[in-house]
Design a protein around this motif. Structure first.
Motif, PDB file in Angstrom:
ATOM      1  N   VAL A 162       0.997  -1.227  -0.180  1.00 26.45           N
ATOM      2  CA  VAL A 162       0.089   0.028   0.011  1.00 26.45           C
ATOM      3  C   VAL A 162       0.849   1.199  -0.162  1.00 26.45           C
ATOM      4  N   VAL A 163       1.121   1.509  -1.021  1.00 29.63           N
ATOM      5  CA  VAL A 163       2.395   2.737  -1.153  1.00 29.63           C
ATOM      6  C   VAL A 163       1.580   4.203  -0.891  1.00 29.63           C
ATOM      7  N   ASN A 164       0.515   4.463  -1.451  1.00 26.08           N
ATOM      8  CA  ASN A 164      -0.226   5.751  -1.073  1.00 26.08           C
ATOM      9  C   ASN A 164      -1.576   5.375  -1.064  1.00 26.08           C
ATOM     10  N   ASN A 165      -2.619   6.564  -1.043  1.00 29.76           N
ATOM     11  CA  ASN A 165      -3.862   6.468  -0.887  1.00 29.76           C
ATOM     12  C   ASN A 165      -4.391   5.777  -2.344  1.00 29.76           C
ATOM     13  N   PHE A 166      -3.772   6.003  -3.166  1.00 26.73           N
ATOM     14  CA  PHE A 166      -4.172   5.780  -4.588  1.00 26.73           C
ATOM     15  C   PHE A 166      -3.563   4.505  -5.245  1.00 26.73           C
ATOM     16  N   MET A 167      -2.280   4.288  -4.593  1.00 22.70           N
ATOM     17  CA  MET A 167      -1.185   3.256  -5.603  1.00 22.70           C
ATOM     18  C   MET A 167      -1.426   2.014  -4.628  1.00 22.70           C
ATOM     19  N   PHE A 168      -1.723   0.904  -5.128  1.00 24.52           N
ATOM     20  CA  PHE A 168      -1.629  -0.503  -4.392  1.00 24.52           C
ATOM     21  C   PHE A 168      -0.650  -1.174  -5.470  1.00 24.52           C
ATOM     22  N   ALA A 169       0.397  -2.034  -4.951  1.00 25.87           N
ATOM     23  CA  ALA A 169       1.397  -2.910  -5.745  1.00 25.87           C
ATOM     24  C   ALA A 169       1.001  -4.337  -5.269  1.00 25.87           C
TER      25      ALA A 169
ATOM     26  N   CYS B  82       4.476  -2.446 -14.317  1.00 25.25           N
ATOM     27  CA  CYS B  82       4.933  -3.541 -13.845  1.00 25.25           C
ATOM     28  C   CYS B  82       6.305  -3.454 -13.432  1.00 25.25           C
ATOM     29  N   LEU B  83       6.910  -3.746 -12.365  1.00 21.52           N
ATOM     30  CA  LEU B  83       8.328  -3.623 -11.992  1.00 21.52           C
ATOM     31  C   LEU B  83       9.037  -5.181 -11.808  1.00 21.52           C
ATOM     32  N   ASP B  84       9.732  -5.411 -12.792  1.00 18.43           N
ATOM     33  CA  ASP B  84      10.507  -6.729 -12.665  1.00 18.43           C
ATOM     34  C   ASP B  84      11.541  -6.604 -11.582  1.00 18.43           C
ATOM     35  N   LEU B  85      11.243  -7.282 -10.420  1.00 20.13           N
ATOM     36  CA  LEU B  85      12.028  -7.189  -9.198  1.00 20.13           C
ATOM     37  C   LEU B  85      13.474  -7.914  -9.491  1.00 20.13           C
ATOM     38  N   ALA B  86      13.845  -8.680 -10.482  1.00 23.43           N
ATOM     39  CA  ALA B  86      14.754  -9.386 -10.782  1.00 23.43           C
ATOM     40  C   ALA B  86      16.036  -8.534 -11.427  1.00 23.43           C
ATOM     41  N   ASP B  87      15.501  -7.440 -12.276  1.00 23.04           N
ATOM     42  CA  ASP B  87      16.555  -6.663 -12.940  1.00 23.04           C
ATOM     43  C   ASP B  87      16.236  -5.318 -12.729  1.00 23.04           C
ATOM     44  N   MET B  88      15.164  -4.987 -11.909  1.00 24.54           N
ATOM     45  CA  MET B  88      14.700  -3.546 -11.568  1.00 24.54           C
ATOM     46  C   MET B  88      14.125  -2.840 -12.832  1.00 24.54           C
ATOM     47  N   LYS B  89      13.552  -3.364 -13.621  1.00 21.89           N
ATOM     48  CA  LYS B  89      12.900  -2.886 -14.795  1.00 21.89           C
ATOM     49  C   LYS B  89      11.498  -2.464 -14.726  1.00 21.89           C
ATOM     50  N   LEU B  90      11.213  -1.158 -14.999  1.00 18.67           N
ATOM     51  CA  LEU B  90       9.587  -0.573 -14.770  1.00 18.67           C
ATOM     52  C   LEU B  90       9.047  -0.581 -16.221  1.00 18.67           C
ATOM     53  N   TRP B  91       7.940  -1.416 -16.338  1.00 16.21           N
ATOM     54  CA  TRP B  91       7.192  -1.191 -17.658  1.00 16.21           C
ATOM     55  C   TRP B  91       5.887  -0.638 -17.411  1.00 16.21           C
TER      56      TRP B  91
ATOM     57  N   GLY C  55       3.256  10.640 -14.608  1.00 13.10           N
ATOM     58  CA  GLY C  55       4.247  10.637 -13.595  1.00 13.10           C
ATOM     59  C   GLY C  55       4.848   9.178 -13.361  1.00 13.10           C
ATOM     60  N   SER C  56       4.583   8.169 -14.366  1.00 11.91           N
ATOM     61  CA  SER C  56       4.857   6.892 -13.946  1.00 11.91           C
ATOM     62  C   SER C  56       6.273   6.492 -13.381  1.00 11.91           C
ATOM     63  N   PRO C  57       7.467   7.322 -13.867  1.00  9.41           N
ATOM     64  CA  PRO C  57       8.711   6.796 -13.246  1.00  9.41           C
ATOM     65  C   PRO C  57       8.660   7.065 -11.793  1.00  9.41           C
ATOM     66  N   LYS C  58       7.845   8.132 -11.249  1.00 11.98           N
ATOM     67  CA  LYS C  58       7.702   8.552  -9.840  1.00 11.98           C
ATOM     68  C   LYS C  58       7.192   7.346  -9.222  1.00 11.98           C
ATOM     69  N   LEU C  59       6.266   6.576  -9.739  1.00  9.99           N
ATOM     70  CA  LEU C  59       5.803   5.214  -9.151  1.00  9.99           C
ATOM     71  C   LEU C  59       6.933   4.193  -8.503  1.00  9.99           C
ATOM     72  N   LEU C  60       7.905   4.469  -9.513  1.00 14.66           N
ATOM     73  CA  LEU C  60       9.061   3.373  -9.015  1.00 14.66           C
ATOM     74  C   LEU C  60       9.788   4.098  -7.788  1.00 14.66           C
ATOM     75  N   LEU C  61       9.935   5.360  -7.610  1.00  6.60           N
ATOM     76  CA  LEU C  61      10.691   5.718  -6.768  1.00  6.60           C
ATOM     77  C   LEU C  61       9.823   5.687  -5.159  1.00  6.60           C
ATOM     78  N   ASP C  62       8.567   5.863  -5.618  1.00 10.16           N
ATOM     79  CA  ASP C  62       7.389   5.821  -4.410  1.00 10.16           C
ATOM     80  C   ASP C  62       7.458   4.286  -3.811  1.00 10.16           C
ATOM     81  N   PHE C  63       7.527   3.374  -4.798  1.00  5.45           N
ATOM     82  CA  PHE C  63       7.390   1.878  -4.634  1.00  5.45           C
ATOM     83  C   PHE C  63       8.877   1.580  -3.652  1.00  5.45           C
ATOM     84  N   LEU C  64       9.744   2.016  -4.302  1.00 12.99           N
ATOM     85  CA  LEU C  64      11.048   1.417  -3.600  1.00 12.99           C
ATOM     86  C   LEU C  64      11.425   2.216  -2.175  1.00 12.99           C
TER      87      LEU C  64
END
Length: 413
Positions: free
Chosen positions: A1-8, A33-42, A50-59
């Motif tokens: 539960v990353v924030n009010n609107f983002m669930f992973a 979709c974030l591939d946790l093996a090689d840390m690629k974000l699709w 603002g999708s790249p920010k999703l990765l930062l918020d998630f990490l």
């Protein structure tokens, strides 16, 4: 539960672990979709996504909550599905949450919920219909959480991790007519006020108020002048003056009111007093009924609104009542910048948002002047003149309302 609107959600294909991120808000839904093996974000690019920010918020969330998450994923045992809602705002609650609950019911997904948790920063409960009522699940346990002191997306995450549940963030962004009709019917059924039937030749009109930001400066005297103008033209006139509501005896605190330096309801009550005095002074009190719908139960307010022919109101959340639920004809206005540049200006009458929505009449910006040197009741840094006050030319507004009334009379005949 990353924030009010983002669930992973974790996705395991037998070889590697990925995280599928769903982001849902009033701006729409996005998936990444974030591939946790090689840390690629699709992800698929969307305007303003603002999708790249999703990765930062998630990490960052993983960094802060790895202990709780390790415990949360300690085994592969099935966990309960719990719905999550969070809005006490009359507009977003209808547009983004009741729509989701309604779709869940129509698709028979509501039977999968063990519980629903409603995070509410202002402690007003479930605005409009309750989840139990909408899902027709009176056995559904609804937990209320998130008092103002503890309200944050962290409280949702903590609750989910400690309870070890599967959170389903419930939401949508389309209001079908069937849902609007359900809400309207529920309001009328739950109202305590007895709204009289309209008499022959009566015009029943709603005056919507706004004092928080983007305030109509000459609001009191302007509405008094408009009331007297309409009284001259109609043998029987009912004016419903609508402001802030109460929801099950709790005061519904709007976003702007939380930041206001003053009693907004008192300002609204003063408008009612001024309008009543102006009508009485003209000797029209016997033919004009003024309904004070400020600080009364939302159900009672809606019972009156649903009986009206049309409305006049500044642009704002009140339009959820007049348009998304009642779908009335009306005149809308605001500051010049809002009228000329706001991208979602016509959201309340957009059939892509509300099924069957009818078009409104907008006051020409030429009749709106900036209140030079004036400051808003609420000052919000970084939002510029969209939060500033304005003055309305009453000759222009009266002529525009006359056009509205002619339109309404034509529809009624």
């Amino acid at each position: 539960v990353v924030n009010n609107f983002m669930f992973a959600y974790p996705l395991f294909d037998g070889r590697s672990l990925s995280a599928v991120m769903f982001v849902g808000s009033h701006a729409g839904a996005r998936v990444a979709c974030l591939d946790l093996a090689d840390m690629k974000l699709w992800y698929r690019k969307v305007p303003g996504g603002g999708s790249p920010k999703l990765l930062l918020d998630f990490l960052n969330h993983l960094k802060c909550h790895w202990r709780e998450l390790r415990e949360y994923f300690r085994d592969a045992e099935p966990v309960a599905v719990v719905g999550v809602t969070r809005s006490g705002h009359i507009g977003h609650r209808l547009w983004n949450e009741l729509t989701g609950l309604h779709r869940l019911y129509r698709n028979e997904g509501g039977v999968q919920l063990r519980e629903l948790i409603h995070f509410d920063s202002n402690n007003v409960g479930e605005v409009w219909l309750c989840a139990q009522e909408l899902l027709q699940r009176h056995d559904l346990k609804v937990t209320f959480a998130g008092a103002p002191v503890e309200w944050a997306h962290e409280s949702i995450a903590q609750w989910v991790y400690e309870k070890r549940v599967f959170p389903l963030r419930i939401g949508d962004s389309y209001i079908p007519k069937s849902l609007a009709d359900l809400v309207a019917g529920s309001c009328v059924e739950g109202a305590e006020v007895q709204v009289p039937a309209k008499s022959s030749g009566e015009l029943r009109i709603v005056f919507g108020l706004r004092f928080e930001n983007r305030t109509w400066v000459n609001q009191s005297e302007g509405l008094a002048e408009l009331a007297c103008h309409l009284a001259k033209r109609h043998q029987k006139l009912t004016i419903i003056i609508d402001g802030h509501d109460r929801i099950r005896e709790r005061k519904a605190v709007s976003h702007g009111e939380q930041l206001a330096d003053g009693d907004i309801v008192a300002l609204e009550k003063d408008v009612v007093r001024v309008v009543k005095a102006a009508v009485a002074e003209k000797g029209d009190a016997g033919r004009v009924t003024i309904v004070d719908a400020v600080d009364i139960e939302l159900n009672d307010t809606m019972a009156w609104i649903l009986s009206a022919d049309c409305f006049v109101a500044p642009w704002g959340a009140g339009l959820a009542k007049y348009k998304w639920v009642a779908n009335l004809d009306g005149v809308i206005f605001s500051s010049r910048e809002v009228m000329e540049t706001k991208p979602d200006l016509k959201i309340y009458e957009d059939p892509k948002i509300r099924e069957g929505a009818t078009e409104c009449i907008y006051l020409s910006p030429e009749y709106v002047a900036i209140n030079e040197g004036g400051s808003s009741v609420v000052s919000i840094v970084g939002e510029g003149s969209k939060r500033e006050n304005f003055i309305v030319d009453m000759a222009g507004l009266k002529a525009t309302v006359d056009k509205l009334v002619q339109q309404v009379k034509g529809e009624l005949q």
